[in-house]
Enzyme design. Structure first.
Site, PDB file in Angstrom:
ATOM      1  N   LYS A 190       0.891  -1.167   0.000  1.00 40.09           N
ATOM      2  CA  LYS A 190       0.000   0.000   0.000  1.00 40.09           C
ATOM      3  C   LYS A 190       0.931   1.219   0.000  1.00 40.09           C
ATOM      4  CE  LYS A 190      -4.174   1.781   0.293  1.00 40.09           C
ATOM      5  NZ  LYS A 190      -5.132   1.704  -0.821  1.00 40.09           N
ATOM      6  N   ASP A 222      -5.577  -3.097  -2.383  1.00 45.13           N
ATOM      7  CA  ASP A 222      -7.002  -3.011  -2.746  1.00 45.13           C
ATOM      8  C   ASP A 222      -7.222  -3.569  -4.152  1.00 45.13           C
ATOM      9  OD1 ASP A 222      -5.357  -0.862  -3.288  1.00 45.13           O
ATOM     10  OD2 ASP A 222      -6.896   0.668  -3.085  1.00 45.13           O
TER      11      ASP A 222
END
Ligand code: NAD
Length: 356
Positions: A190, A222
């Site tokens: 991330k 994600d």
């Protein structure tokens, strides 16, 4: 070679018994010693990881573990609960790399909640770092918020961290695993939001220089979660941190239809490892003779491949599992109309027969 056999609780003893039967017909001279762990350890000596069990695990070349836990221990103090045995073993054996293959055998494509064409033939390996990240970073706790819009309120907080050497060693495990498979590695991070994962990305990129034969790409977590259900077959090996790995490996497990099919390995720096099915002790079906032993049998195959240097024997077991599935044998968790429902022991016996 010595194998510590730790069956544990719930369905643990039933499924480990089948894996031991399989190991016994390979024609190898393994020394196997069994010891109680989890709730069974607590019953035997008042601790989920009895000293003698830990000693055996430390002495052995590999550990075959069933599962631990039962609702009846929920009221015990946390350090005495069965699940603490796993944390204790991971820490004492210095296990830092968790390998979870998610393989969809074409015969089971109908058992997945995803369309067969999306998952049929799926074969991915998720490598999760086990010692760092937000799970263990200090400081952590609940305190009075020192500043900002919530100043003075109580707040919960944790610390996300990774040391350079922790990232390097898991990256090496991942690149080496990719070399033995499809030579593609996806590092999940991330980095767009978290400093820890910007650093992670930088180090993984640096380690890549030692593995020019492996194609590396980076993906935000994600997006990885989305791609895992959209087009999971495009992955080969995924490497990620402790928290993202925890979540993504469970997500990937469901692509294959049943958690009863998924093996796992946790390795140290010298490839000594603890091998266990990805599922828990399933107290709801314990003692009923219906648990699927294949995840444990496939964990034994991983043990042969990664810790005991017996890749050919690992292949034999994996091929025997494919054979029994092709014969149409199914425990209830993977049963579909038109196949033959069998129990834990029959499934174990079928793998033994397929081997011989
Ligand atoms: P679980 O994985 O034990 O069971 C979830 C569901 O999957 C249940 O319906 C169960 O019947 C089914 N299932 C699991 N393994 C199966 C198999 N081999 N064949 C057929 N069906 C199977 O998870 P849970 O119910 O959340 O937890 C039960 C206990 O296991 C808890 O005490 C938990 O803490 C513990 N646990 C232990 C481990 C471990 O030992 N590594 C991992 C996860 C959970």
């Amino acid at each position: 070679m010595k194998i510590a056999i730790l069956p544990g609780d719930g369905i643990g003893p039933e499924i480990v018994e089948q894996a031991v039967k399989v190991l016994n017909v390979l024609g190898e001279s393994f020394e196997m010693e069994t010891a109680p762990v989890g709730g069974a350890g607590y019953e035997a000596s008042g601790h989920p990881l009895p000293e003698a069990t830990l000693k055996l695990a430390l002495e052995a070349d590999a550990v075959l573990f069933g599962a631990v836990g039962d609702w009846k221990y929920d009221t015990l103090d946390r350090p005495l609960r069965p699940e603490q045995a796993i944390l204790g073993l991971r820490k004492n054996l210095k296990l830092f790399a968790n390998l979870r293959p998610a393989i969809m055998y074409p015969e089971l494509a109908g058992a997945s909640t995803l369309k067969p064409e999306v998952v049929s033939g799926l074969d991915i390996l998720i490598i999760r770092e086990l010692t760092g990240d937000i799970y263990f970073g200090q400081p952590r706790g609940v305190r009075e918020c020192p500043d900002g819009p919530f100043k003075g309120e109580r707040e919960g907080f944790d610390t996300m961290r990774y040391a350079e050497s922790e990232i390097r060693r898991i990256a090496h495990v991942a690149f080496q695993a990719a070399q033995k498979r499809g030579k593609r590695l996806t590092s999940v991070d991330k980095a767009n939001v978290l400093e820890t994962f910007q650093f992670w990305k930088e180090i993984v990129t640096d380690v890549h220089k030692e593995y020019p034969d492996v194609a590396l790409d980076h993906m935000y977590v994600d997006n990885a979660a989305m791609q895992l259900v959209r087009a999971p077959k495009k992955f080969d090996v995924i490497v990620t941190g402790n928290m993202f790995g925890d979540i993504l490996s469970d997500q990937a497990s469901m692509l294959t239809g049943s958690i009863g099919m998924l093996p796992s390995a946790s390795l140290d720096a010298n490839n000594k490892g603890l091998y266990e099915p990805s599922h828990g002790s399933a107290p709801d079906i314990a003692g009923k003779g219906v648990a699927n032993p294949l995840a444990t049998i496939l964990s034994a195959a991983m043990m042969l491949r990664y810790s005991l240097n017996k890749a050919e024997q690992a292949d034999r077991i994996e091929n025997a599992v494919k054979k029994v599935l092709a014969q149409g044998l199914r425990t209830p968790d993977i049963y579909e109309a038109g196949t033959t429902k069998v129990g834990t022991t029959e499934m174990g016996q079928a793998v033994v027969s397929a081997l011989s």
